[in-house]
Design a protein around this motif. Sequence first.
Motif, PDB file in Angstrom:
ATOM      1  N   ASN A  11       0.708 -13.082  -2.731  1.00  0.00           N
ATOM      2  CA  ASN A  11       1.077 -11.710  -3.060  1.00  0.00           C
ATOM      3  C   ASN A  11       2.569 -11.486  -2.861  1.00  0.00           C
ATOM      4  O   ASN A  11       3.078 -11.472  -1.739  1.00  0.00           O
ATOM      5  N   GLY A  12       3.251 -11.338  -3.967  1.00  0.00           N
ATOM      6  CA  GLY A  12       4.679 -11.083  -3.968  1.00  0.00           C
ATOM      7  C   GLY A  12       5.146 -11.016  -5.406  1.00  0.00           C
ATOM      8  O   GLY A  12       4.374 -11.254  -6.339  1.00  0.00           O
ATOM      9  N   TYR A  13       6.400 -10.685  -5.593  1.00  0.00           N
ATOM     10  CA  TYR A  13       6.920 -10.617  -6.955  1.00  0.00           C
ATOM     11  C   TYR A  13       8.291 -11.274  -7.008  1.00  0.00           C
ATOM     12  O   TYR A  13       8.931 -11.510  -5.975  1.00  0.00           O
ATOM     13  N   TYR A  56      10.214 -11.682  -3.496  1.00  0.00           N
ATOM     14  CA  TYR A  56       9.979 -10.562  -2.586  1.00  0.00           C
ATOM     15  C   TYR A  56       8.492 -10.496  -2.241  1.00  0.00           C
ATOM     16  O   TYR A  56       7.667 -10.178  -3.103  1.00  0.00           O
ATOM     17  N   PRO A  57       8.125 -10.815  -0.995  1.00  0.00           N
ATOM     18  CA  PRO A  57       6.719 -10.694  -0.600  1.00  0.00           C
ATOM     19  C   PRO A  57       6.331  -9.227  -0.409  1.00  0.00           C
ATOM     20  O   PRO A  57       7.175  -8.389  -0.083  1.00  0.00           O
ATOM     21  N   VAL A  58       5.053  -8.915  -0.625  1.00  0.00           N
ATOM     22  CA  VAL A  58       4.558  -7.575  -0.338  1.00  0.00           C
ATOM     23  C   VAL A  58       4.206  -7.499   1.143  1.00  0.00           C
ATOM     24  O   VAL A  58       4.245  -8.505   1.864  1.00  0.00           O
ATOM     25  N   GLU A  59       3.874  -6.308   1.609  1.00  0.00           N
ATOM     26  CA  GLU A  59       3.578  -6.110   3.026  1.00  0.00           C
ATOM     27  C   GLU A  59       2.406  -6.994   3.454  1.00  0.00           C
ATOM     28  O   GLU A  59       1.388  -7.088   2.769  1.00  0.00           O
ATOM     29  N   TRP A  93       2.668 -10.244   3.803  1.00  0.00           N
ATOM     30  CA  TRP A  93       2.889 -11.595   3.282  1.00  0.00           C
ATOM     31  C   TRP A  93       4.327 -12.013   3.571  1.00  0.00           C
ATOM     32  O   TRP A  93       5.191 -11.167   3.803  1.00  0.00           O
ATOM     33  N   GLN A 134       6.838  -8.390   6.324  1.00  0.00           N
ATOM     34  CA  GLN A 134       7.206  -8.331   4.908  1.00  0.00           C
ATOM     35  C   GLN A 134       7.937  -9.597   4.470  1.00  0.00           C
ATOM     36  O   GLN A 134       8.354  -9.725   3.326  1.00  0.00           O
TER      37      GLN A 134
END
Length: 282
Positions: free
Chosen positions: A130-132, A153-156, A158, A234
Amino acid sequence: MASPNNGWVFLYWTEEGAIISNSPEYEFMLSSDKLLVAHFAPVQVNINVNIEESQAGFVYGGGVYNYGDNVILEAAPVNGYSFAFWKENGQAVSYDASYQFTAQQNRDLIAVFQVTSNVYYVMNISSIGNGYTNPPSNQYTHTAGSVLMLEAYPVEGWIFESWDVNGTTFKTQNLQINVGENLNVTAIFAMATSIPDVEESQEINVFPNPAQSILNISLSNYNGPTSIEIINLQGQTLQTLNNAYQGAGESISFDVNDLKPGIYIIRIINQGKITARKFTKS
């Protein structure tokens, strides 16, 4: 007296195989017949070759030559580039990829390549976990020689682990790439909460835990350069200590006064091995 020709240097005089003088002018008393031999050697010339843009091609032929030797330098561009010219001291000296000359003095030569028009490469960007990414996951076409910056950029909950570029792993979260081939690029994210604790009796001892102002870290069984990072859930790196070394009974201290209360991760990187330990900021 021994006088070397151009491109040669005098070494020494010998008599019956034994060195008797290192001076080209050798004086002695003649009391019997003598057979003296003067020894000479060619002057050595250093030919250094480099590339203006390292990803653009390859060069061959540099090295140490004897004075008067024939030197052949070869410049070979990779796909997407073509050879432009050889330059020395900022001036073009040859427009032939195969450059021949006689070794007479030390030289520093640089091969210059240029991007070939209408050569394109495909770059596929994807992610695991999970990230973008920036640019986002998709397929892109770029001209040869393009320089790109990839951001992850990982999400919260991750953290960023690594980039995989055509099977090669890069740990840098913001990665610069020079496009010289088709690329398959994957950003890899991992759950921050899935990182297991390491028992205090094994490799990482974190104290006090929870920590209010100072966090102490003691390591065992670590050799060589070691990096210690504090990251949040994060995946953002908040503090880093590079080339840390732990001796017996010693500890490293981090000032955590500025951290907000919550859960954080200590990540240890040593000789390619990554271990981690969670701690709480009170």
